[in-house]
Design an enzyme around this catalytic site. Structure first.
Site, PDB file in Angstrom:
ATOM      1  N   ARG A   1       0.816  -1.217   0.000  1.00 37.65           N
ATOM      2  CA  ARG A   1       0.000   0.000   0.000  1.00 37.65           C
ATOM      3  C   ARG A   1       0.848   1.264   0.000  1.00 37.65           C
ATOM      4  NH1 ARG A   1      -3.180   1.740  -2.662  1.00 37.65           N
ATOM      5  NH2 ARG A   1      -4.114  -0.333  -2.542  1.00 37.65           N
TER       6      ARG A   1
ATOM      7  N   LYS B   1       2.816  24.602  -3.367  1.00 38.42           N
ATOM      8  CA  LYS B   1       1.556  24.048  -2.873  1.00 38.42           C
ATOM      9  C   LYS B   1       1.609  22.528  -2.968  1.00 38.42           C
ATOM     10  CE  LYS B   1      -0.968  28.208  -4.213  1.00 38.42           C
ATOM     11  NZ  LYS B   1      -1.986  28.796  -5.111  1.00 38.42           N
TER      12      LYS B   1
ATOM     13  N   GLU C   1       5.982  39.580  -7.191  1.00 35.80           N
ATOM     14  CA  GLU C   1       4.618  39.419  -7.683  1.00 35.80           C
ATOM     15  C   GLU C   1       3.972  40.794  -7.823  1.00 35.80           C
ATOM     16  OE1 GLU C   1       1.591  36.461  -5.912  1.00 35.80           O
ATOM     17  OE2 GLU C   1       1.054  38.398  -5.035  1.00 35.80           O
TER      18      GLU C   1
ATOM     19  N   ASP D   1       0.214  38.262 -11.495  1.00 31.88           N
ATOM     20  CA  ASP D   1      -0.780  37.491 -10.753  1.00 31.88           C
ATOM     21  C   ASP D   1      -2.193  37.870 -11.166  1.00 31.88           C
ATOM     22  OD1 ASP D   1      -1.563  35.635  -8.717  1.00 31.88           O
ATOM     23  OD2 ASP D   1      -2.121  37.344  -7.471  1.00 31.88           O
TER      24      ASP D   1
ATOM     25  N   LYS E   1       5.919  38.602  -2.423  1.00 34.78           N
ATOM     26  CA  LYS E   1       4.503  38.496  -2.741  1.00 34.78           C
ATOM     27  C   LYS E   1       3.730  39.661  -2.122  1.00 34.78           C
ATOM     28  CE  LYS E   1       2.665  34.397  -3.109  1.00 34.78           C
ATOM     29  NZ  LYS E   1       2.574  34.280  -4.584  1.00 34.78           N
TER      30      LYS E   1
END
Length: 285
Positions: free
Chosen positions: A102, A137, A199, A220, A169
């Site tokens: 598994r 992410k 960004e 963005d 950012k």
């Protein structure tokens, strides 16, 4: 090109996953049903077409349970395969192979799913000059494996962590007091091998940061028209070379049009945060 990932980076992830599955006393089903000296020959087979990533994960998982096992990887990482293809062959202590099953399937299926989705995005922008990149992410603890899978699918790896590049950012800009000021400070801080990316969320912000000469500008959630205008402004400016990265609102329906605007890179969080597992199974040989 065949992709490889050092065993040293794979082993801690695999051992943690095995320990989670084995619990306090190991695989009680195998202990109850399988003779102690039984051997098992099996294959990891694809139930659907895809792109290979994670052969070494299967090898390491099986060898962690049975160091004497024979594991043969039949499809190299980065290679495409059809449904029914045998990806890995294994012969091992039966209890050990079943205990590793598994963990090996979970990681192999996820990595193949990422590589396959990445290849689909790469094919969608073929001929435009744009490259597909991942993001941070990722699943906690699986970043090295997931980013390896993106590379197997033909994508680019963005930052691996907070320490390998400067990425300014919107919240950094808010605290710093302005995008241009943030880039100036980053330029003063960064050593000569460290890239600086910023960004921006508007053409006005793009004009503000260009004189500070960032290496990369992330556009963005720009409209297609604004992406085209951003490309025009950067290509015609005296502040280059600047890599333009499009981000936000990217999916398989929109990615080709985004690529056609002339941006250099398109970052896609879905490659790792919303990927379907590829169906892979273990069958007796």
């Amino acid at each position: 090109m065949t992709r490889t990932l050092p065993d040293l980076l794979i082993e801690p992830v695999v051992r943690m996953a095995l320990a989670e599955d084995l619990g306090r006393v190991g695989d009680v089903t195998a202990q109850a049903c399988i003779p102690e000296d039984a051997r098992f020959s099996a294959v990891f087979s694809a139930r659907e077409a895809g792109v290979m990533a994670g052969g070494a994960v299967v090898r390491i998982a099986i060898h962690a349970m049975d160091p004497s096992a024979t594991v043969t990887i039949k499809v190299a990482d980065g290679e495409a395969f059809e449904a029914g293809t045998v990806l890995v062959e294994a012969e091992a202590d039966a209890r050990a192979l079943l205990a590793a099953e598994r963990t090996a399937l979970n990681l192999l299926g996820r990595m193949c799913g990422i590589a396959t989705l990445t290849r689909t995005y790469v094919q969608a922008v073929a001929g435009t000059g744009a490259r597909i990149a991942d993001t941070r992410k990722t699943t906690p603890g699986l970043r090295a494996l997931e980013k390896h899978a993106v590379a197997c699918g033909g994508g680019l790896n963005h930052r691996f962590g907070l320490d390998d590049a400067i990425l300014i950012k919107d919240n950094h800009v808010a605290v710093c007091g302005g995008a241009g000021e943030a880039v100036r400070r980053a330029r003063d801080f960064a050593p000569h091998l460290m890239k600086v990316e910023v960004e921006v969320d508007s053409l006005a912000q793009l004009d503000e940061v260009l004189p500070e000469r960032p290496d990369v500008v992330m556009l963005d959630n720009f409209s297609l028209a604004d992406l085209e205008e951003a490309v025009r402004r950067v290509k015609g400016s005296a502040f280059g070379p600047v890599v333009l990265e499009a981000s936000g609102g990217v999916n398989l329906t929109t990615v080709a049009a985004i690529a056609a605007t002339g941006v250099d890179v398109i970052s896609v969080g879905a490659l790792t945060h919303s990927v379907p597992q590829l169906d892979v199974g273990l069958d007796a040989n």
